[in-house]
Design a protein around this motif. Structure first.
Motif, PDB file in Angstrom:
ATOM      1  N   ARG A   1      -3.760   8.031  19.821  1.00 48.38           N
ATOM      2  CA  ARG A   1      -4.872   7.459  20.598  1.00 48.38           C
ATOM      3  C   ARG A   1      -4.505   7.346  22.066  1.00 48.38           C
ATOM      4  O   ARG A   1      -5.340   7.543  22.942  1.00 48.38           O
ATOM      5  N   HIS A   2      -3.243   7.027  22.333  1.00 43.28           N
ATOM      6  CA  HIS A   2      -2.792   6.851  23.717  1.00 43.28           C
ATOM      7  C   HIS A   2      -2.798   8.182  24.470  1.00 43.28           C
ATOM      8  O   HIS A   2      -2.984   8.217  25.683  1.00 43.28           O
ATOM      9  N   LYS A   3      -2.604   9.277  23.750  1.00 44.26           N
ATOM     10  CA  LYS A   3      -2.582  10.603  24.378  1.00 44.26           C
ATOM     11  C   LYS A   3      -3.959  11.027  24.872  1.00 44.26           C
ATOM     12  O   LYS A   3      -4.064  11.878  25.748  1.00 44.26           O
ATOM     13  N   LYS A   4      -5.003  10.466  24.296  1.00 40.20           N
ATOM     14  CA  LYS A   4      -6.372  10.887  24.630  1.00 40.20           C
ATOM     15  C   LYS A   4      -6.817  10.327  25.969  1.00 40.20           C
ATOM     16  O   LYS A   4      -6.429   9.320  26.434  1.00 40.20           O
TER      17      LYS A   4
ATOM     18  N   VAL B   1       1.359   3.781  11.340  1.00 38.04           N
ATOM     19  CA  VAL B   1       0.424   3.073  12.219  1.00 38.04           C
ATOM     20  C   VAL B   1       0.762   3.387  13.680  1.00 38.04           C
ATOM     21  O   VAL B   1      -0.129   3.634  14.498  1.00 38.04           O
ATOM     22  N   MET B   2       2.059   3.407  13.987  1.00 36.31           N
ATOM     23  CA  MET B   2       2.491   3.738  15.346  1.00 36.31           C
ATOM     24  C   MET B   2       2.044   5.146  15.740  1.00 36.31           C
ATOM     25  O   MET B   2       1.644   5.381  16.882  1.00 36.31           O
TER      26      MET B   2
ATOM     27  N   LYS C   1       0.817  -1.214   0.000  1.00 31.39           N
ATOM     28  CA  LYS C   1       0.000   0.000   0.000  1.00 31.39           C
ATOM     29  C   LYS C   1       0.853   1.268   0.000  1.00 31.39           C
ATOM     30  O   LYS C   1       0.338   2.363  -0.199  1.00 31.39           O
ATOM     31  N   GLY C   2       2.146   1.125   0.264  1.00 28.94           N
ATOM     32  CA  GLY C   2       3.020   2.294   0.309  1.00 28.94           C
ATOM     33  C   GLY C   2       2.969   3.026   1.641  1.00 28.94           C
ATOM     34  O   GLY C   2       3.350   4.190   1.727  1.00 28.94           O
ATOM     35  N   TYR C   3       2.508   2.344   2.687  1.00 31.26           N
ATOM     36  CA  TYR C   3       2.438   2.936   4.018  1.00 31.26           C
ATOM     37  C   TYR C   3       3.550   2.374   4.885  1.00 31.26           C
ATOM     38  O   TYR C   3       4.009   1.239   4.682  1.00 31.26           O
ATOM     39  N   GLU C   4       3.958   3.161   5.871  1.00 32.35           N
ATOM     40  CA  GLU C   4       5.006   2.736   6.794  1.00 32.35           C
ATOM     41  C   GLU C   4       4.391   2.292   8.117  1.00 32.35           C
ATOM     42  O   GLU C   4       3.372   2.854   8.554  1.00 32.35           O
ATOM     43  N   LEU C   5       4.999   1.331   8.753  1.00 28.87           N
ATOM     44  CA  LEU C   5       4.553   0.898  10.073  1.00 28.87           C
ATOM     45  C   LEU C   5       4.604   2.068  11.057  1.00 28.87           C
ATOM     46  O   LEU C   5       3.773   2.174  11.958  1.00 28.87           O
ATOM     47  N   ASP C   6       5.549   2.977  10.849  1.00 31.29           N
ATOM     48  CA  ASP C   6       5.641   4.158  11.709  1.00 31.29           C
ATOM     49  C   ASP C   6       4.358   4.990  11.657  1.00 31.29           C
ATOM     50  O   ASP C   6       3.974   5.612  12.649  1.00 31.29           O
TER      51      ASP C   6
END
Length: 198
Positions: A195-198, A188-189, A181-186
């Protein structure tokens, strides 16, 4: 790698990092002879200032550090070594000389991502990964779906080996899908971090 040993009276700091976890394991000093011996033997060797001689890490304990790679810094006056430790690194018995636990293997994911990217950009007839890219995004997505179903099935049983095998298959194919897809795992991180900040 051009190291300026003259700048610091023949010695330069050498920082050793676990090649898989990325943890900093220790720091020692190298002279030209220690650097040459490390390259020659594949075992990380320092110059011991207290013993005034070359010292191969693990020569008495057996906890050698196998060389993976070396790089000089931008000024040529320190060395970053990536190695695989064959046991605790510190003389105290600790995993690192900074009293940290060094058990994570997740750093290998970055190595695997590099391999997957290479298989995409430099395909080979012998590569399973390259064959997935050749079949296209639909086949890759289908494989992720199949592996997801298989891990769900294994989760209902108590066979650790089969479950971990399916988990590895799912993770591998997921990484292939991200690359396709041309996306990096970073990326996703970053979503998880937000999300964790919320």
């Amino acid at each position: 790698m051009n190291i300026d040993f003259k700048k610091m009276d023949g010695l330069v700091p050498a920082i050793v990092q676990d090649a898989i976890s990325g943890k900093v394991l220790m720091q020692g000093y190298m002279n030209e002879a220690a650097l040459a011996k490390t390259k020659e033997t594949g075992k990380v060797t320092f110059y011991s200032r207290s013993k005034e001689r070359l010292w191969t890490k693990g020569e008495t304990s057996g906890n050698f550090m196998e060389l993976v790679s070396m790089a000089g810094d931008c000024d040529g006056d320190s060395i970053l070594i990536q190695a695989n430790p064959l046991g605790p690194v510190c003389h105290t018995g600790s995993d690192t000389c900074f009293d940290e636990v060094n058990s994570s293997k997740t750093g290998f994911i970055d190595q695997l991502r590099t391999i997957i990217k290479d298989r995409k950009n430099n395909p080979s007839d012998q590569s399973y990964t390259a064959s997935l890219f050749a079949k296209g995004i639909n086949k890759i997505a289908q494989k992720v779906g199949e592996e997801a179903i298989e891990i769900v099935i294994e989760a209902k049983d108590d066979n650790k080996d089969l479950f971990l095998g399916e988990a590895a298959d799912l993770m591998f194919h997921y990484l292939v899908l991200l690359e396709a897809k041309g996306y990096e795992l970073d990326e996703v991180m970053e979503v998880l971090i937000e999300r964790h900040k919320k």
